[in-house]
Design a protein around this motif. Structure first.
Motif, short mmCIF file in Angstrom:
data_model
loop_
_atom_site.label_atom_id
_atom_site.label_comp_id
_atom_site.label_asym_id
_atom_site.label_seq_id
_atom_site.Cartn_x
_atom_site.Cartn_y
_atom_site.Cartn_z
N PHE A 172 0.73 -1.16 0.27
CA PHE A 172 -0.13 0.18 0.38
C PHE A 172 0.86 1.20 -0.08
O PHE A 172 0.57 2.13 -0.57
CB PHE A 172 -0.90 -0.14 1.03
N VAL A 173 1.95 1.49 0.84
CA VAL A 173 2.71 2.39 0.76
C VAL A 173 3.47 2.60 -0.08
O VAL A 173 3.72 3.60 -0.83
CB VAL A 173 3.49 1.85 2.05
N VAL A 174 3.72 1.48 -1.50
CA VAL A 174 4.45 1.87 -2.39
C VAL A 174 4.07 2.46 -3.45
O VAL A 174 4.32 3.74 -4.09
CB VAL A 174 5.44 1.06 -2.36
N ALA A 175 2.79 1.37 -3.02
CA ALA A 175 1.33 2.59 -4.51
C ALA A 175 0.97 3.25 -4.05
O ALA A 175 1.09 4.89 -5.18
CB ALA A 175 0.38 1.38 -4.32
N ALA A 176 0.66 3.78 -2.91
CA ALA A 176 0.46 5.69 -2.24
C ALA A 176 1.23 6.32 -2.59
O ALA A 176 1.17 7.39 -2.91
CB ALA A 176 -0.60 4.98 -0.47
N ALA A 177 2.39 6.49 -2.66
CA ALA A 177 4.32 6.95 -2.49
C ALA A 177 3.69 7.65 -3.52
O ALA A 177 3.75 8.59 -4.04
CB ALA A 177 5.36 6.39 -1.81
N ALA A 178 3.43 6.83 -4.31
CA ALA A 178 3.41 7.43 -5.95
C ALA A 178 2.83 8.14 -6.56
O ALA A 178 2.49 8.77 -7.04
CB ALA A 178 3.99 6.15 -7.08
N PHE A 179 0.87 7.61 -6.20
CA PHE A 179 0.08 8.51 -6.37
C PHE A 179 0.43 9.53 -5.67
O PHE A 179 0.44 10.79 -6.28
CB PHE A 179 -1.27 7.33 -5.41
N VAL A 180 0.57 9.75 -4.52
CA VAL A 180 0.78 10.91 -3.94
C VAL A 180 1.91 12.29 -4.45
O VAL A 180 1.39 13.52 -4.74
CB VAL A 180 0.68 11.10 -2.35
N ASP A 181 2.76 11.82 -4.71
CA ASP A 181 4.03 12.15 -5.44
C ASP A 181 3.32 13.01 -6.78
O ASP A 181 3.36 14.14 -7.30
CB ASP A 181 5.43 10.84 -5.56
#
Ligand code: FES
Length: 870
Positions: free
Chosen positions: A101-110
């Motif tokens: 979740f964190v890896v995907a969410a980081a890309a989304f937030v960026d």
């Protein structure tokens, strides 16, 4: 072939080019933050960024990442705003899904912030759901994930927060450094694979292992009979998992087939093939019950009734009389529920190593103490020779309480091989033979008298738990709505299918599915408000307070009348209630030791995501006035004082008072034991050299009025009083496509003192998410010809995703537990019991059609609306 991972270059052998990248990351590079769960690209746990784009590494061959930049959760470093946001919003429980979740969410937030500016408005809920649609969280932490991602998009977590996260191990889980059993890798470790039955019912005549050098152990029962497809037969070990799989595939099993019964309806027929042909075989049947299996007689494949009633003859007579006179205050119906599979994201796993006379076990377990007991009995070892570690446990929900086959296989293989052995179930094994909530068929009659009071209740429940016995569903209906006459009978119908296992509130959701819908139906016939009717029937003061809270909700007051809507999309609001036993382990202890100026708390319990580390830390800090960095909690290990199993909602209510007792004793030891004198702060005393090594052991003080059971059963006692829940659920029904969406849920919970507000809310929210899965999606399917479980992957066995998650509000009623030491009881189970029933009542309210069978699939809804017989 060159791969750049987290900024470092790695040259790979060409032989590795077709291997999934997840293997390279975890096994070759030791980056175990990336988790392997489904192996099919469904759950997202193995997500990494490739040149900044999230991709699932279980489907990505190493060749596809050659020359590209791969970033794993470790590569984010712990300072990405998304990681801070996950910690601050407690967007995790067990943490096994969290790195993905964190890896995907980081890309989304960026990306969001590039497109919308640094201090952008938060994205809509649906946008976040779309971005994370490829991720599953079995703990159901979705509500907090929404909040964390939205906040990170606004820049709210660009700086470190002033306060620590509510969950003390949050950063370990968010950065991928938390070590689960699946991450353990010892020198010289072999991998073990279990050989399983391909027959539903057979005697195993011979097991032949062609490769003479393969380490093999026998896992058959004494009668060498397999009674379901997937039943363990043997286990083999080899230096790599691929080699072990290859060796397992070569094992030849010679069967003498026996007639099998794969359907509960057929099993109930007098001429159905027998699953158990002897008394000894029946006695050895596995139990699906949490406690004792009540004695009962067998009739073919049907065991029961194990009866628990209150004036059962009176209840049956009143029902019969009402039926004869056509009394419309008699509600009679047959309800069914499907088999629901636990499927925690961390699979069952064990690593075992013998070291002389000592046995070392790393295991994904909800009960390290039970592992010691089982291992010491099976391998005839003194308990102190068995050393168990379950540092982080990736969910369990009841499936990891009793020691299971991966433990036996790993330990036996390790002994045979003279080397450490790891056994990890794959997802197909996990979905086939690692625990399920038995299906049920419930025949119910409910009668009200002239004054609208409960006059009689009968409930016959046939549990469909495969080869297991111990269905206890009807018995729970004795515990709610007063003392009106009732006849409650539980039957087991055994079949040649995998065994059931206790699952969060065992027996409770099927009981509530039937009873709470029948009450709703009766209220409608009486022209009564469903909440008012329950309040009248229910003498429990705590639940009455919840009814008052629920009745005052605007969504309840403003709900459309049942069946009043037309058009394609219809909205309905339903209510349901539940209670649950208060269980406690009164022998629980917590030890506190001062080590290098830090108070270290230890007890023999474990944290599978429910948050006991944080509860202990919070209690000790509050009592001693310490900052977060002065308390460290070590659980999930033996070699310390007794702690409870994490089952039956007993952990917090057992451990927290013991932690408080220990803190008081430590304070006394520090202030009066010559370590610096009374009057100074504890922090000051800890800094003195005399404090080092000071130790205190606290024990859970007895409840003021003692316990309901005079003795302990398996270390647990039933305490006085029931926890309570009331769920109010709003659904939207698409009458054209048959889809049901839970849009909002209010959960009222009466469990007394809440030790950690944020974590308790998270537990309750997760319980609701699992209840929605039970109501709408989850159903194990079996091939009726062979007994093979067809839903053995996370595409075919559907659990709720983030987009299925409603907006949830939790309300705690805290009164009524003054007699309990610490003032609070468990809530993880009661919070899920009535969710599905509230969904059923909401669907009825929306459409006028009452669902009787779970899950409420689109085909069932459409058939129901069309008036077609199901
Ligand atoms: Fe998501 Fe446990 S926190 S699976």
């Amino acid at each position: 072939m060159d791969v750049k991972v987290n900024g470092s270059s790695h040259m790979l052998d060409d032989a590795a080019k077709d291997q999934p990248a997840v293997g390279l990351l975890r096994d070759t590079l030791g980056l175990t933050g990336t988790k392997l769960v489904c192996g099919a690209g469904v759950c997202g746990a193995c997500t990494v960024q490739v040149d900044g784009t999230p991709m699932v590494s279980c489907l990505l061959p190493c060749a596809a990442v050659a020359g590209r930049a791969v970033t794993t959760v470790e590569g984010l470093g712990g300072s990405h705003p998304v990681q801070r946001a996950f910690a601050a919003h407690d967007a995790l429980q067990c943490g096994y899904c969290t790195p993905g979740f964190v890896v995907a969410a980081a890309a989304f937030v960026d990306r969001w912030r590039v497109e919308h500016g640094e201090n952008a408005e938060p994205p809509a809920r649906a946008v976040i759901a779309d971005a994370l649609a490829g991720h599953l969280c079995r703990c159901g932490a979705y509500g907090s994930i929404y909040a964390a991602v939205a906040a990170a998009c606004t820049g709210a977590h660009d700086e470190d927060g002033q306060t620590g996260p509510p969950r003390v191990e949050a950063m370990a889980k968010i950065t991928g450094s938390a070590r689960y059993t699946t991450d353990v890798r010892l020198d010289g470790q072999l991998d073990g694979v279990i050989v399983r039955s391909t027959k539903a019912h057979a005697v195993v005549r011979a097991v032949t292992v062609p490769d003479a050098g393969t380490t093999t152990v026998d896992l058959l029962p004494d009668d060498r009979t397999v009674r379901y497809v997937g039943r363990p037969i043997a286990a083999v070990a080899a230096p790599t998992l691929a080699a072990a799989r290859e060796a397992a595939a070569k094992v030849v099993v010679e069967y003498q087939e026996l007639p099998a019964v794969l359907d509960a309806a057929v099993a109930r027929r007098p001429d159905g093939p027998l699953v158990y042909g002897s008394r000894a075989a029946r006695r050895a049947a596995p139990a699906s019950a949490e406690g004792l299996v009540m004695p009962a007689r067998w009739h073919g494949n049907v065991r029961g009734p194990s009866a628990m009633g209150w004036r059962g003859g009176t209840a049956a007579r009143r029902i019969e009389q009402a039926r004869r006179r056509g009394d419309e205050r008699l509600v009679s119906a047959r309800y069914t529920t499907a088999v629901q599979v636990h499927t925690p994201l961390e699979p069952h796993a064990c690593v075992a190593r013998w070291s002389g006379p000592d046995l070392h076990i790393w295991v994904s377990s909800q009960a390290v103490g039970m592992v010691v007991e089982a291992a010491s009995a099976r391998w005839k070892l003194p308990p102190e020779r068995v050393h168990v570690v379950a540092e982080h446990v990736g969910g369990g929900f009841g499936a990891k309480v009793k020691p299971t086959v991966e433990l036996v296989a790993a330990v036996e293989l390790a002994r045979a091989a003279g080397a450490p052995v790891r056994v990890v179930l794959d997802r197909a094994e996990e979905l086939t033979d690692a625990g399920n909530r038995p299906g049920t068929e419930v025949e119910l009659n409910l009668l009200a008298d002239d004054d609208g009071r409960l006059a009689a209740l009968t409930m016959d429940v046939y549990g469909d738990g495969g080869v297991s016995t111990g269905s206890s569903v009807a018995a729970l209906a004795r515990l709610i709505y007063g003392n009106a006459p009732r006849r409650l009978r539980d039957f087991d119908v055994v079949t040649n299918l995998p065994p059931g296992t206790p699952f969060r509130g065992p027996g409770g959701p099927p009981m509530a599915w039937a009873l709470e819908q029948a009450i709703d139906e009766l209220a409608q016939r009486l022209g009564d408000d469903p909440i008012a009717l329950r309040r009248r029937w229910d003498g429990n003061a705590k639940r009455r307070a919840l009814y008052d809270w629920a009745a005052a909700l605007p969504v309840w007051a403003q709900r459309p009348p049942p069946g009043s809507q037309t058009g394609r999309f219809r909205r309905g609001v339903g209510v349901a209630a539940a209670n649950w036993l208060y269980l406690v382990d009164p022998g629980t202890e917590v030890e506190l030791t001062v080590e290098d100026g830090v108070v270290v708390a230890r007890t023999g319990t474990q944290d599978m995501g429910t948050g006991i580390r944080s509860v202990i830390s919070g209690v000790v800090r509050a009592d001693l006035g310490l900052p977060p960095d002065r308390v460290r909690v070590e659980v999930g290990r033996t070699g310390t004082v007794h702690g409870p199993a994490s089952g039956g909602s007993r952990t917090t209510t057992s451990v927290a008072p013991a932690a408080r007792d220990a803190a008081r004793r430590l304070r006394a030891a520090l202030t009066s034991g010559g370590t610096g004198g009374a009057g100074g702060s504890i922090v000051g005393l800890l800094d003195g050299s005399a404090a080092d090594g000071v130790r205190a052991v606290g024990r859970r003080p007895r409840d003021r009025r003692g316990y309901f059971t005079p003795f302990s059963m398996g270390g647990v006692r039933i305490g006085r009083g029931f926890s309570g829940a009331v769920h109010v659920t709003e659904v939207e029904v698409d009458t054209r496509l048959g889809r049901i969406r839970a849009t909002r849920v209010w959960g009222g919970i009466a469990a007394g003192h809440i030790y950690s507000e944020r974590l308790a809310r998270s537990q309750c929210e997760g319980s609701i998410v699992q209840g929605i899965g039970f109501a709408l999606y989850e159903q194990r399917h079996v091939d009726p010809a062979t007994g093979i479980v067809l839903t053995d992957n996370l595409e075919d066995y559907r659990i709720p995703g983030i987009g299925d998650t409603p907006e949830i509000e939790i309300h705690f009623h805290r009164d009524g537990w003054d007699h309990v030491t610490g003032g609070g009881v468990g809530l993880g189970e009661v919070a899920t019991l009535s969710v599905a029933a509230s969904v059923g009542n909401a669907v009825h309210a929306a459409t006028g059609w009452r669902p009787l069978d779970l899950p409420i699939r689109p085909d069932r809804l459409l058939a129901g609306l069309a008036g077609v017989a199901r």
